[in-house]
Design an enzyme around this catalytic site. Structure first.
Site, short mmCIF file in Angstrom:
data_model
loop_
_atom_site.label_atom_id
_atom_site.label_comp_id
_atom_site.label_asym_id
_atom_site.label_seq_id
_atom_site.Cartn_x
_atom_site.Cartn_y
_atom_site.Cartn_z
N ASP A 85 -24.04 9.21 -3.16
CA ASP A 85 -23.29 8.15 -3.04
C ASP A 85 -23.55 6.56 -2.57
OD1 ASP A 85 -19.44 8.22 -1.61
OD2 ASP A 85 -20.71 6.88 -1.27
N ASP A 86 -23.52 6.02 -2.72
CA ASP A 86 -23.96 3.92 -3.05
C ASP A 86 -22.99 4.33 -1.83
OD1 ASP A 86 -25.67 5.08 -4.84
OD2 ASP A 86 -23.65 3.46 -6.59
N HIS B 166 -4.50 9.76 -12.84
CA HIS B 166 -4.86 10.10 -11.61
C HIS B 166 -3.06 11.07 -10.93
CE1 HIS B 166 -5.78 10.25 -6.77
NE2 HIS B 166 -4.11 11.27 -6.78
N GLY C 33 -12.12 7.97 -6.73
CA GLY C 33 -10.74 7.97 -6.84
C GLY C 33 -10.48 6.55 -8.32
N HIS D 143 6.22 22.26 -18.60
CA HIS D 143 5.35 22.29 -20.02
C HIS D 143 5.49 21.31 -20.86
CE1 HIS D 143 9.74 22.14 -21.72
NE2 HIS D 143 9.94 22.09 -20.69
N SER E 228 -16.82 10.38 0.00
CA SER E 228 -15.12 10.56 1.19
C SER E 228 -14.69 11.91 1.10
CB SER E 228 -15.07 8.90 0.36
OG SER E 228 -14.11 9.09 -0.97
N GLY E 229 -13.25 11.07 1.11
CA GLY E 229 -12.38 12.30 1.13
C GLY E 229 -11.88 13.31 -0.21
C1 COA Z 1 2.30 0.21 -6.23
C2 COA Z 1 1.32 -0.35 -5.30
C3 COA Z 1 -0.07 -0.59 -5.84
C4 COA Z 1 1.38 -1.37 -4.65
O1 COA Z 1 0.44 -1.81 -3.99
P1 COA Z 1 0.05 -3.16 -3.53
O2 COA Z 1 -0.30 -4.10 -4.97
O3 COA Z 1 -0.60 -2.88 -2.34
O4 COA Z 1 1.43 -4.22 -3.27
P2 COA Z 1 2.22 -4.81 -1.75
O5 COA Z 1 2.04 -3.17 -0.23
O6 COA Z 1 0.73 -5.49 -1.54
O7 COA Z 1 3.41 -4.40 -1.98
C5 COA Z 1 4.05 -4.91 -2.19
C6 COA Z 1 5.09 -5.75 -2.37
O8 COA Z 1 5.78 -4.14 -2.87
C7 COA Z 1 6.70 -3.23 -2.29
N1 COA Z 1 6.26 -1.89 -2.49
C8 COA Z 1 4.96 -1.41 -2.95
N2 COA Z 1 4.79 -0.41 -2.89
C9 COA Z 1 5.96 -0.07 -3.89
C10 COA Z 1 6.75 1.45 -4.00
N3 COA Z 1 5.64 2.50 -4.20
N4 COA Z 1 7.89 1.26 -3.90
C11 COA Z 1 8.55 0.20 -3.92
N5 COA Z 1 7.80 -0.97 -3.98
C12 COA Z 1 6.61 -1.03 -3.08
C13 COA Z 1 6.32 -3.82 -0.96
O9 COA Z 1 6.99 -3.23 -0.06
C14 COA Z 1 5.88 -4.80 -1.17
O10 COA Z 1 7.35 -5.79 -0.85
P3 COA Z 1 7.89 -7.09 -0.20
O11 COA Z 1 6.92 -7.50 -1.20
O12 COA Z 1 8.98 -6.84 -0.69
O13 COA Z 1 7.04 -7.02 0.89
C15 COA Z 1 1.03 0.91 -3.58
O14 COA Z 1 1.82 0.37 -2.90
C16 COA Z 1 1.44 2.28 -3.84
O15 COA Z 1 2.46 2.86 -4.15
N6 COA Z 1 0.59 2.81 -4.83
C17 COA Z 1 0.40 4.41 -4.93
C18 COA Z 1 -0.37 4.84 -3.60
C19 COA Z 1 -0.27 6.15 -4.01
O16 COA Z 1 0.00 6.75 -4.38
N7 COA Z 1 -1.43 7.20 -3.50
C20 COA Z 1 -1.60 8.54 -3.11
C21 COA Z 1 -3.30 8.75 -3.68
S1 COA Z 1 -3.41 10.91 -3.74
#
Ligand code: COA
Length: 199
Positions: free
Chosen positions: A33-34, A137, A61, A128, A11-12
């Site tokens: 890939d599965d 990650h 990931g 550093h 994938s990506g």
């Molecule tokens: C933290 C995380 C894993 C939570 O995911 P989740 O369990 O699916 O959570 P939800 O999207 O259901 O959100 C739950 C609550 O947390 C809040 N929330 C989610 N991510 C948040 C964040 N990063 N900062 C602040 N609040 C956050 C949502 O707004 C929601 O609030 P509410 O209940 O008041 O509506 C996700 O939001 C996140 O930040 N993932 C990182 C993604 C990333 O870095 N990707 C990069 C790829 S290279």
């Protein structure tokens, strides 16, 4: 280094790693890939066919899956590559473990060690004297300040900041955009500025 690399995961993440692999000199990329990815040459369990002729890289990931697959490959004699994009700045003397990818525009500064199976994603920086463990990650644009210790299996979300001299224990999820201002000693999900544990 062999001429062919087998990338597990089509994938990506796999395509980004394939791009780096080509820039690192691999002339042939094979995806396993599965799922039903059209660019895959076969399923993951077909990897033994390539043990003699190829290096391997796990581009998945999910850190737990990455750890499981890389461990399986290494136990079965696979040569696991390390992929560093030519535009990444990795200071002299930085050690980078097998199966780790350092993506375009990332910076890793002197005195830092990076473990196995870790991803330092696009434009992330690790300053550093940090110690970055295995199967972590560090997502796009995250900032790890100097002398930070990240233990294994954590996810540091996109754009998150960890200020200097802190440690983050194993298995944590730091949400996108969070700012960690105190060491984290309890596994869990931490969000916000300053980062706090969510129930
Ligand atoms: C933290 C995380 C894993 C939570 O995911 P989740 O369990 O699916 O959570 P939800 O999207 O259901 O959100 C739950 C609550 O947390 C809040 N929330 C989610 N991510 C948040 C964040 N990063 N900062 C602040 N609040 C956050 C949502 O707004 C929601 O609030 P509410 O209940 O008041 O509506 C996700 O939001 C996140 O930040 N993932 C990182 C993604 C990333 O870095 N990707 C990069 C790829 S290279």
């Amino acid at each position: 280094m062999k001429e062919t690399i087998v990338i597990i995961g089509a994938s990506g993440q796999g395509r980004v790693c394939a791009d780096i692999a080509r820039l690192n000199g691999y002339t042939r990329v094979i995806f396993l890939d599965d799922g039903d990815a059209p660019n895959a040459a076969g399923k993951v369990n077909e990897y033994p066919r390539y043990l003699e002729c190829a290096d391997f890289f796990v581009a998945i990931g999910n850190g737990a899956v990455r750890r499981r697959l890389q461990t399986m490959l290494e136990e079965n004699g696979a040569s696991v590559a390390t992929l560093i994009h030519p535009s990444a700045v990795v200071a002299q003397g930085v050690t980078v473990g097998r199966g780790t990818a350092i993506m375009a525009g990332a910076v890793v500064n002197p005195g830092t060690t990076v473990g196995c199976g870790t991803i330092i994603n696009t434009c992330a920086s690790v300053d550093h004297d940090c110690c970055v463990g295995d199967y972590i990650h560090i997502a796009v644009g995250a900032r790890i300040c100097g002398t930070v210790r990240l233990e294994d299996d954590s996810w540091i979300g996109a754009g998150a900041v960890i200020i200097q001299d802190l440690s983050v224990c194993a298995g944590c999820m730091i949400g996108a955009g969070a700012v960690v201002v105190k060491s984290i000693t309890e596994k869990g999900t931490y969000l916000g500025v300053p980062a706090r544990k969510v129930k």
